[in-house]
Write a protein that holds these residues in place. Structure first.
Motif, short mmCIF file in Angstrom:
data_model
loop_
_atom_site.label_atom_id
_atom_site.label_comp_id
_atom_site.label_asym_id
_atom_site.label_seq_id
_atom_site.Cartn_x
_atom_site.Cartn_y
_atom_site.Cartn_z
N THR A 79 71.33 52.14 13.51
CA THR A 79 69.88 52.20 13.60
C THR A 79 69.41 53.63 13.83
OG1 THR A 79 69.77 49.95 14.49
CG2 THR A 79 67.84 51.34 14.83
N ALA A 121 75.75 55.84 21.93
CA ALA A 121 76.36 54.75 21.16
C ALA A 121 77.79 55.10 20.78
CB ALA A 121 75.52 54.47 19.92
N ILE A 137 75.51 48.74 16.09
CA ILE A 137 74.14 48.50 15.61
C ILE A 137 73.22 49.64 16.05
CG2 ILE A 137 72.13 47.00 15.83
CD1 ILE A 137 74.08 44.64 16.02
N ILE A 138 73.37 50.06 17.31
CA ILE A 138 72.54 51.16 17.82
C ILE A 138 72.79 52.44 17.03
CG2 ILE A 138 72.13 52.68 19.80
CD1 ILE A 138 72.75 50.25 21.60
N MET A 185 81.80 42.42 21.68
CA MET A 185 80.34 42.31 21.69
C MET A 185 79.70 43.68 21.97
SD MET A 185 77.86 39.91 23.99
CE MET A 185 76.07 40.05 23.83
N THR A 186 80.25 44.41 22.96
CA THR A 186 79.71 45.73 23.28
C THR A 186 79.89 46.69 22.11
OG1 THR A 186 80.22 45.41 25.62
CG2 THR A 186 79.83 47.67 24.89
N LYS A 187 81.07 46.61 21.47
CA LYS A 187 81.30 47.48 20.32
C LYS A 187 80.33 47.16 19.19
CE LYS A 187 86.22 48.45 21.06
NZ LYS A 187 87.59 48.34 20.49
N ARG A 188 80.10 45.86 19.00
CA ARG A 188 79.21 45.46 17.91
C ARG A 188 77.79 45.96 18.16
NH1 ARG A 188 80.64 40.72 17.84
NH2 ARG A 188 79.01 39.71 19.07
N GLN A 189 77.32 45.81 19.39
CA GLN A 189 75.98 46.26 19.73
C GLN A 189 75.86 47.78 19.66
OE1 GLN A 189 73.40 44.21 20.12
NE2 GLN A 189 74.84 42.53 19.72
N ALA A 190 76.91 48.48 20.09
CA ALA A 190 76.91 49.95 20.01
C ALA A 190 76.88 50.40 18.55
CB ALA A 190 78.13 50.53 20.72
#
Length: 403
Positions: free
Chosen positions: A229, A207, A225-226, A218-223
């Protein structure tokens, strides 16, 4: 002349076999039967396991060559012990020829005996075990209070030792189970400590790489979140490890040192990490350590992280969280205060119990171990962790001696 009619049964049930072994494990049995023969003048004494359909020798003293040894079985209906079991009372015969009740009884005829005594043995739970008995081909004077009293005393001693053996066997079984539990505990801790944390570290590292190289939002946001988490999962795993050690192993261990700068750095790092995952949350921080604090900075940091995470998860998102740490009057104190719904009185009593969880927002619940682990860390430092709640705020305060 004595005769013997053995039961043709060659194999005892497992329960009877265990009882025979138990009697022979009682150290006083041999001396006890010897005293019976010497006191009564009779040549044969035995402890017998008697059931509705079996009479089995457990231990024997035989100086008249009657021919029984431990584990041998007589047909139960040929014995007077069978009647002792049915009537639940002792039977004593001085001289069969002169006894109005037993002069024509089949047992003396079958076995060629003239004198006889049998006293019931009861387990401590009240169940019938068998008899302490003695026989002889000659008459004997045994119908006396002294002889009957001795037999009853010996029967009680046998019952006492049987109970002690049962309790010992129970302890042995419990120890076996404890050893098995210990093995499972170690495997459980190993799985948590290695097989879960290693792939989690890989996930976080991936991540972080994505956050550095990703071009689109979008990729940064999802990374992100990972990554956040993974931090939460790591905290859950650490709490489970500490719970396993605390309840199943050696307890919460600490390595206290006096190093205020390092302690402050640990607390500040925890604040930074949690704010990185929730940048929108407002914190008011006041950390002032004017006196040396002797503690395990990592464990205190873990306690603080659990308290602050709890405030982030369950506090009012529109109001600041207040963090204070200080030293005064020989006490180190660390507190976390946030606004939120008042905690009910019944819930306050259970907050520090393992796996206790209140009703919270969806997705905000953990395992219910964070506050329990925090309270155990406080105890390990000879300190306290207290909570207070009102309509305005919720406060958790940890206090411990400076040294």
């Amino acid at each position: 002349m004595l005769s013997l009619i053995k039961n043709p049964t060659t194999q005892l049930s497992s329960d009877i076999h265990v009882d025979v072994l138990a009697i022979n494990r009682i150290p006083i049995v041999s001396q006890l039967l010897d005293v019976v023969c010497r006191t009564t003048g009779m040549g044969f004494a035995a402890i017998a396991r008697v059931t509705e359909d079996q009479w089995v020798t457990c231990s024997v003293k035989d100086s008249i060559s009657f021919g029984l040894k431990p584990g041998d079985e007589l047909k139960v209906e040929t014995t007077i012990c069978h009647e002792v079991r049915q009537k639940n009372e002792a039977i004593l015969i001085d001289d069969v020829q002169k006894d109005p009740q037993y002069f024509d009884h089949h047992t003396p005829v079958i076995y060629g005996i003239q004198s006889y005594i049998s006293v019931p043995i009861y387990r401590k739970d009240g169940s019938f075990f068998g008899t302490l008995c003695a026989i002889d081909p000659k008459p004997a004077r045994i119908k006396t209070p002294e002889i009957l009293g001795m037999f009853k005393l010996f029967a009680d001693l046998i019952a006492f030792h049987l109970q002690a053996l049962d309790e010992k066997n129970l302890v042995i079984e419990e120890l076996k189970e404890e050893k098995q539990t210990a093995v499972l505990r170690e495997e459980f801790i190993a799985i948590l400590g290695h097989d879960l944390r290693n792939p989690l570290a890989t996930t976080r590292m991936s991540a972080e790489i994505l956050l550095k190289v990703a071009k689109d939002e979008m990729t940064k946001r999802q990374a992100g979140i990972i990554k956040s988490t993974s931090f939460r999962m790591e905290k859950l795993i650490e709490n489970m490890l500490d719970f396993a050690r605390g309840r199943l192993g050696e307890g919460i261990l600490i390595s206290p040192k006096t190093d205020n700068p390092s302690l402050l750095k640990t607390l500040e790092q925890i604040i930074k990490e949690l704010q990185t995952n929730s940048p929108e949350r407002e914190l008011s921080v006041n950390l002032v350590l004017e006196q040396p604090v002797h503690c395990d900075k990592n464990r205190v940091g873990q306690l603080f992280s659990n308290l602050l995470s709890n405030a982030f998860s369950h506090g009012d998102e529109d109001t600041p969280i207040f963090v204070e740490a200080g030293t005064r009057d020989g006490i180190f104190s660390l507190s976390v205060t946030n606004s939120g719904d008042e905690i009910p009185e019944t819930a306050l009593k259970n907050l520090f119990q393992p796996f206790y969880r209140q009703d919270h927002k969806p997705g905000k619940q953990g395992l219910g171990l964070g506050l329990y682990i925090a309270s155990e860390i406080a105890k390990a430092h000879n300190g306290t962790l207290k909570v207070s709640s009102s309509k305005k705020e919720i406060n958790f305060t940890f206090e411990m001696p400076l040294s």
